[in-house]
Design an enzyme around this catalytic site. Structure first.
Site, short mmCIF file in Angstrom:
data_model
loop_
_atom_site.label_atom_id
_atom_site.label_comp_id
_atom_site.label_asym_id
_atom_site.label_seq_id
_atom_site.Cartn_x
_atom_site.Cartn_y
_atom_site.Cartn_z
N TYR A 209 11.53 -23.92 4.93
CA TYR A 209 10.62 -25.04 5.23
C TYR A 209 10.92 -26.24 4.33
O TYR A 209 11.22 -26.06 3.13
CB TYR A 209 9.17 -24.62 5.01
CG TYR A 209 8.60 -23.73 6.10
CD1 TYR A 209 8.62 -24.13 7.43
CD2 TYR A 209 8.03 -22.51 5.78
CE1 TYR A 209 8.08 -23.33 8.42
CE2 TYR A 209 7.49 -21.70 6.76
CZ TYR A 209 7.52 -22.12 8.09
OH TYR A 209 6.98 -21.32 9.06
N GLY B 220 0.82 -1.21 0.00
CA GLY B 220 0.00 0.00 0.00
C GLY B 220 0.85 1.25 0.00
O GLY B 220 0.53 2.25 -0.67
N THR C 71 -4.84 -12.27 -3.82
CA THR C 71 -3.60 -13.04 -3.88
C THR C 71 -3.76 -14.34 -4.65
O THR C 71 -4.86 -14.92 -4.70
CB THR C 71 -3.13 -13.35 -2.44
OG1 THR C 71 -2.15 -14.37 -2.45
CG2 THR C 71 -4.28 -13.84 -1.55
N ASP C 72 -2.64 -14.83 -5.20
CA ASP C 72 -2.64 -16.14 -5.87
C ASP C 72 -2.96 -17.28 -4.90
O ASP C 72 -3.30 -18.39 -5.31
CB ASP C 72 -1.30 -16.39 -6.58
CG ASP C 72 -0.07 -16.31 -5.69
OD1 ASP C 72 -0.22 -16.06 -4.48
OD2 ASP C 72 1.05 -16.48 -6.23
N GLU C 73 -2.78 -17.02 -3.59
CA GLU C 73 -2.98 -18.09 -2.60
C GLU C 73 -4.41 -18.61 -2.57
O GLU C 73 -4.66 -19.71 -2.07
CB GLU C 73 -2.60 -17.59 -1.20
CG GLU C 73 -1.16 -17.15 -1.12
CD GLU C 73 -0.47 -17.59 0.15
OE1 GLU C 73 -1.05 -18.38 0.91
OE2 GLU C 73 0.66 -17.13 0.37
N GLY D 50 0.23 -28.01 5.89
CA GLY D 50 -0.58 -27.63 4.72
C GLY D 50 0.14 -26.75 3.72
O GLY D 50 -0.50 -26.01 2.97
N ASN E 85 12.22 -21.86 -3.43
CA ASN E 85 12.71 -21.06 -2.30
C ASN E 85 14.22 -21.23 -2.09
O ASN E 85 14.92 -20.28 -1.71
CB ASN E 85 11.98 -21.45 -1.02
CG ASN E 85 10.55 -20.94 -1.02
OD1 ASN E 85 10.19 -20.06 -1.80
ND2 ASN E 85 9.72 -21.50 -0.15
N LYS F 204 -8.85 -14.47 2.52
CA LYS F 204 -8.81 -13.63 1.31
C LYS F 204 -9.84 -14.13 0.29
O LYS F 204 -10.50 -13.34 -0.39
CB LYS F 204 -7.40 -13.64 0.69
CG LYS F 204 -6.32 -12.98 1.53
CD LYS F 204 -6.51 -11.48 1.71
CE LYS F 204 -6.31 -10.70 0.45
NZ LYS F 204 -6.35 -9.22 0.72
N TYR G 89 -5.10 -17.88 6.12
CA TYR G 89 -4.95 -16.58 5.46
C TYR G 89 -5.61 -16.61 4.08
O TYR G 89 -6.41 -15.73 3.73
CB TYR G 89 -3.46 -16.22 5.32
CG TYR G 89 -3.16 -15.19 4.25
CD1 TYR G 89 -3.52 -13.86 4.42
CD2 TYR G 89 -2.54 -15.55 3.05
CE1 TYR G 89 -3.27 -12.91 3.43
CE2 TYR G 89 -2.28 -14.62 2.05
CZ TYR G 89 -2.65 -13.30 2.24
OH TYR G 89 -2.40 -12.38 1.26
P1 NAD Z 1 1.27 -5.62 5.11
O1 NAD Z 1 1.04 -6.57 6.23
O2 NAD Z 1 2.65 -5.10 4.87
O3 NAD Z 1 0.32 -4.35 5.27
C1 NAD Z 1 -1.02 -4.47 5.68
C2 NAD Z 1 -1.47 -3.14 6.26
O4 NAD Z 1 -2.86 -3.28 6.62
C3 NAD Z 1 -0.71 -2.74 7.53
O5 NAD Z 1 -0.25 -1.42 7.43
C4 NAD Z 1 -1.75 -2.89 8.63
O6 NAD Z 1 -1.58 -1.98 9.70
C5 NAD Z 1 -3.05 -2.65 7.87
N1 NAD Z 1 -4.21 -3.23 8.56
C6 NAD Z 1 -4.30 -4.49 9.07
N2 NAD Z 1 -5.49 -4.65 9.69
C7 NAD Z 1 -6.18 -3.49 9.54
C8 NAD Z 1 -7.46 -3.04 9.95
N3 NAD Z 1 -8.28 -3.83 10.65
N4 NAD Z 1 -7.83 -1.79 9.64
C9 NAD Z 1 -7.00 -0.95 8.93
N5 NAD Z 1 -5.78 -1.33 8.53
C10 NAD Z 1 -5.37 -2.58 8.83
O7 NAD Z 1 0.72 -6.37 3.81
P2 NAD Z 1 1.18 -6.27 2.30
O8 NAD Z 1 2.21 -7.31 2.05
O9 NAD Z 1 1.46 -4.87 1.97
O10 NAD Z 1 -0.15 -6.76 1.57
C11 NAD Z 1 -1.13 -5.81 1.15
C12 NAD Z 1 -2.25 -6.54 0.42
O11 NAD Z 1 -1.73 -7.24 -0.71
C13 NAD Z 1 -2.98 -7.57 1.27
O12 NAD Z 1 -4.35 -7.48 1.01
C14 NAD Z 1 -2.41 -8.91 0.78
O13 NAD Z 1 -3.36 -9.94 0.94
C15 NAD Z 1 -2.16 -8.58 -0.68
N6 NAD Z 1 -1.10 -9.37 -1.31
C16 NAD Z 1 0.14 -9.40 -0.76
C17 NAD Z 1 1.15 -10.12 -1.39
C18 NAD Z 1 2.56 -10.14 -0.84
O14 NAD Z 1 3.39 -10.85 -1.37
N7 NAD Z 1 2.87 -9.39 0.20
C19 NAD Z 1 0.87 -10.84 -2.56
C20 NAD Z 1 -0.41 -10.77 -3.10
C21 NAD Z 1 -1.39 -10.03 -2.48
#
Ligand code: NAD
Length: 322
Positions: free
Chosen positions: A207, A14, A126-128, A275, A249, A154, A150
């Site tokens: 892992y 974000g 996510t791809d997951e 899992g 990995n 999602k 998780y």
């Molecule tokens: P992150 O954990 O770095 O950031 C998540 C943010 O959400 C944090 O700043 C946290 O404070 C905030 N948050 C959590 N709960 C909250 C709530 N109840 N209210 C308001 N804010 C809240 O995660 P990221 O890696 O930046 O992932 C962001 C998005 O991208 C997620 O939706 C994740 O599922 C998706 N995503 C991530 C990846 C990856 O590889 N990191 C891959 C595909 C999709």
């Protein structure tokens, strides 16, 4: 001019998306985040003095806070990144925060959007959600089969989004992305965790036998994909964002060791995660053909840039919470 609500903008992806928007558009960006352990507000995003930008602390699971947020701003777009995002925590610490934020938090946003109207809602997924994909690649029609709490949370949020698009005719689009890497990722995640361990002279742990494969995308490419979808995507659709090249990995660990001039003997194999999905891979044809998007960062350049960045940081590491 758009007023864009970006949720989760104090976290990893974000914060990159907000920086991208501030650098490349004149839109107003409202960053809404509850500041959980994974946020690193002032170190992840340096925009407090930018008139285009505002931060508001809101917990998306609290209906009153979410309603007051929508009273305060007239959003044209929502780009919903906020989530509990770490698979291991969903397995070992419990799934409840994942269900609360990822499902209920999404529901709270959808309810406000349903009542007030919006031009575009992007659900970042996510791809997951497809679960283990040992061969080939998932396309947007593939059935959901999440393999951990998780991923299930999602998938639940994605289904809720699609149901709101269908029932209430809302302009909702889902993006599903592969594993992101790049600067500012929390060190609970694989690549920064390995860098952190080697910096401290500790072993890196993998892992199982390290053969699990993930398709890695540089975070900036994810942001350009989301922006392509926000501006050119069709409501009710799903778009994949990935690089299409899964890497084991163990290979990632060896590259990190090479960069940090550490011996491969520091790579340790530990009991596999329950899992554990062996492989994820997404087919990007749709976003490429319909919206003209492609990733631009090569794995070699991206991983070098990322490791250089982590090596040069001191203040950022001090802002990391667990
Ligand atoms: P992150 O954990 O770095 O950031 C998540 C943010 O959400 C944090 O700043 C946290 O404070 C905030 N948050 C959590 N709960 C909250 C709530 N109840 N209210 C308001 N804010 C809240 O995660 P990221 O890696 O930046 O992932 C962001 C998005 O991208 C997620 O939706 C994740 O599922 C998706 N995503 C991530 C990846 C990856 O590889 N990191 C891959 C595909 C999709």
């Amino acid at each position: 001019m758009a007023t864009i609500l970006v949720t989760g903008g104090a976290g990893f992806i974000g914060s990159h998306y907000i920086q991208f928007m501030l650098d490349h558009t004149d839109h107003t960006v409202i960053n809404v985040d509850s500041l959980t352990y994974s946020a690193n507000r002032f170190n992840n995003i340096d925009a407090e003095l930018n008139p285009q930008y505002q931060f508001v602390q809101v917990d998306l699971t609290d209906p009153l806070q979410v309603s007051q947020l929508f009273d305060r701003f007239s959003f044209t777009d929502v780009v919903h990144f906020a989530a509990e995002s770490h698979v291991d925590r969903s397995i070992h610490l419990g799934a409840e925060p994942f269900l609360m934020t990822n499902v209920m938090g999404t529901y709270r946003l959808l309810e406000e959007v349903r009542r007030r109207g919006i031009e575009r809602f992007i659900q970042i997924s996510t791809d997951e959600v497809y679960g283990d994909f040992p061969h080939g690649s998932a396309n947007e029609e593939t059935n959901l089969s999440p393999g951990n709490p998780y991923a299930a949370s999602k998938a639940g949020a994605d289904l809720l989004c699609m149901s709101y698009a269908n029932t209430y005719n809302l302009p909702i689009i889902i993006t599903r992305c592969t594993n992101n890497y790049g600067p500012r990722q929390h060190p609970e995640k694989l690549i920064p965790k390995m860098i952190q361990s080697l910096r401290a002279g500790k072993p890196v742990t993998l892992y199982g036998d390290g053969s699990m494969q993930r398709d890695w995308i540089y975070v900036h490419d994810h942001c350009t994909g989301v922006e392509a979808v926000r501006t050119k995507g069709n409501s009710g659709e799903i778009y994949h964002i990935g690089s299409g090249k899964p890497i084991p990995n163990l290979e990632v660990a060896k590259m990190v060791c090479d960069f940090m001039k550490a011996s491969y003997s520091l790579i340790e194999f530990i009991d596999d995660r329950p899992g554990h999905d062996t492989r994820y891979c997404l087919d990007n044809t749709k976003i490429n053909q319909e919206l003209g998007w492609n990733p631009t960062m090569t794995w070699e350049d991206g991983i070098t840039t990322t490791m250089d960045w982590y090596q040069s940081q001191t203040v950022w590491w001090s802002g990391v919470k667990y």
